[in-house]
Design a protein around this motif. Structure first.
Motif, short mmCIF file in Angstrom:
data_model
loop_
_atom_site.label_atom_id
_atom_site.label_comp_id
_atom_site.label_asym_id
_atom_site.label_seq_id
_atom_site.Cartn_x
_atom_site.Cartn_y
_atom_site.Cartn_z
N LYS A 15 66.79 -16.77 31.90
CA LYS A 15 68.01 -17.86 32.25
C LYS A 15 66.70 -19.33 32.06
O LYS A 15 66.86 -19.90 32.25
CB LYS A 15 68.69 -18.05 32.87
CG LYS A 15 70.49 -17.18 32.18
CD LYS A 15 71.01 -17.15 33.35
CE LYS A 15 71.83 -16.84 32.69
NZ LYS A 15 73.26 -16.63 33.80
N ALA A 16 65.35 -18.74 33.05
CA ALA A 16 65.05 -19.47 33.71
C ALA A 16 63.61 -20.40 32.89
O ALA A 16 63.05 -21.35 32.64
CB ALA A 16 64.47 -19.63 34.73
N GLN A 17 63.69 -19.26 31.88
CA GLN A 17 62.45 -19.98 30.78
C GLN A 17 62.76 -21.11 29.81
O GLN A 17 63.84 -21.42 29.30
CB GLN A 17 62.53 -18.54 29.83
CG GLN A 17 61.18 -17.63 30.65
CD GLN A 17 61.30 -16.13 29.33
OE1 GLN A 17 61.76 -16.31 28.34
NE2 GLN A 17 61.53 -15.62 29.64
N GLU A 18 61.24 -22.21 29.95
CA GLU A 18 61.87 -22.77 29.31
C GLU A 18 61.67 -22.57 27.60
O GLU A 18 61.49 -21.83 27.14
CB GLU A 18 60.27 -23.45 29.35
CG GLU A 18 60.63 -25.31 29.10
CD GLU A 18 59.20 -26.04 29.42
OE1 GLU A 18 59.01 -26.69 28.56
OE2 GLU A 18 59.24 -25.97 30.28
N ALA A 19 63.03 -23.33 26.60
CA ALA A 19 63.17 -23.12 25.05
C ALA A 19 61.69 -24.36 24.70
O ALA A 19 61.55 -25.10 24.85
CB ALA A 19 64.36 -23.90 24.66
N LEU B 78 59.36 -28.45 15.79
CA LEU B 78 60.94 -28.47 15.36
C LEU B 78 61.59 -29.71 16.22
O LEU B 78 61.12 -30.01 17.73
CB LEU B 78 61.29 -27.25 16.21
CG LEU B 78 59.70 -25.66 14.99
CD1 LEU B 78 60.72 -24.65 15.73
CD2 LEU B 78 60.24 -25.40 13.95
N PRO B 79 62.73 -29.82 15.51
CA PRO B 79 63.52 -31.36 16.29
C PRO B 79 64.58 -29.47 17.58
O PRO B 79 64.61 -28.79 17.33
CB PRO B 79 64.96 -31.20 15.02
CG PRO B 79 64.01 -30.28 14.54
CD PRO B 79 62.95 -29.33 13.95
N GLU C 223 62.15 -29.01 5.12
CA GLU C 223 60.90 -29.52 5.59
C GLU C 223 60.59 -31.39 5.95
O GLU C 223 60.38 -31.83 7.30
CB GLU C 223 59.99 -29.92 4.19
CG GLU C 223 58.56 -30.18 4.22
CD GLU C 223 57.80 -30.19 3.24
OE1 GLU C 223 56.54 -30.73 3.55
OE2 GLU C 223 58.03 -30.84 2.14
N SER C 224 62.00 -32.28 5.75
CA SER C 224 62.39 -33.04 6.58
C SER C 224 62.62 -33.06 7.33
O SER C 224 62.20 -34.06 8.82
CB SER C 224 62.79 -34.27 5.06
OG SER C 224 64.74 -33.65 5.59
N GLU C 225 62.69 -32.29 7.75
CA GLU C 225 63.18 -31.79 9.47
C GLU C 225 62.64 -31.32 10.31
O GLU C 225 62.48 -31.48 11.77
CB GLU C 225 64.95 -30.83 9.56
CG GLU C 225 65.70 -31.64 8.46
CD GLU C 225 67.03 -29.74 8.82
OE1 GLU C 225 68.74 -30.04 8.13
OE2 GLU C 225 66.38 -28.79 8.67
N ILE C 226 61.78 -30.77 10.05
CA ILE C 226 60.40 -31.15 11.12
C ILE C 226 59.67 -31.75 10.94
O ILE C 226 59.58 -32.97 10.34
CB ILE C 226 59.74 -29.74 9.82
CG1 ILE C 226 60.07 -28.33 9.81
CG2 ILE C 226 58.15 -29.13 10.78
CD1 ILE C 226 60.01 -27.18 9.19
N LEU C 227 59.62 -32.28 12.86
CA LEU C 227 58.83 -33.27 13.46
C LEU C 227 57.69 -33.47 12.55
O LEU C 227 57.08 -34.19 12.15
CB LEU C 227 59.52 -32.88 14.05
CG LEU C 227 61.01 -32.70 15.02
CD1 LEU C 227 60.71 -33.37 16.52
CD2 LEU C 227 61.56 -33.83 14.16
#
Length: 104
Positions: A39-43, A76-77, A96-100
């Motif tokens: 739960k403490a791990q950063e996504a 990634l968004p 592909e357009s969603e990838i930052l």
């Protein structure tokens, strides 16, 4: 990494301008060896491209090839994409357009 890319790319082939990405897993322990609770791990908002579609098809029928390729590291968004489970691994399909960005 290369064997993992090959394994997934044979089972799922993205269509058109879609990109199959595996999110990079966060660190499970600190540098000193202490385990971090899940739960403490950063996504992390980074991932590796597993497979890429042929590209975007215009109204005239021309195919604009993808700028990404297998093995690229991408930004990634925080939300979006379609989650797919393959062999207990969670993968995400994005347009592909969603990838930052592509990380070099």
């Amino acid at each position: 990494m290369a064997s993992r890319v090959t394994k997934f790319s044979k089972t799922i082939v993205p269509m058109m301008d879609r990109v199959l990405v595996q999110r990079i897993k966060p660190q499970q322990k600190t540098a000193s060896g202490i385990y971090i609770p899940e739960k403490a791990q950063e996504a992390l908002n980074e991932g590796h491209v597993i497979a890429v579609g042929k590209g975007l098809v215009t109204q005239e029928g021309k195919v604009i090839p993808s700028e990404l390729k297998e093995g690229d590291k991408v930004l990634l968004p925080p939300y979006g994409g379609s989650t797919v489970k393959v062999d207990n691994e969670e993968l995400i399909l994005f347009r592909e357009s969603e990838i930052l960005a592509k990380i070099q």
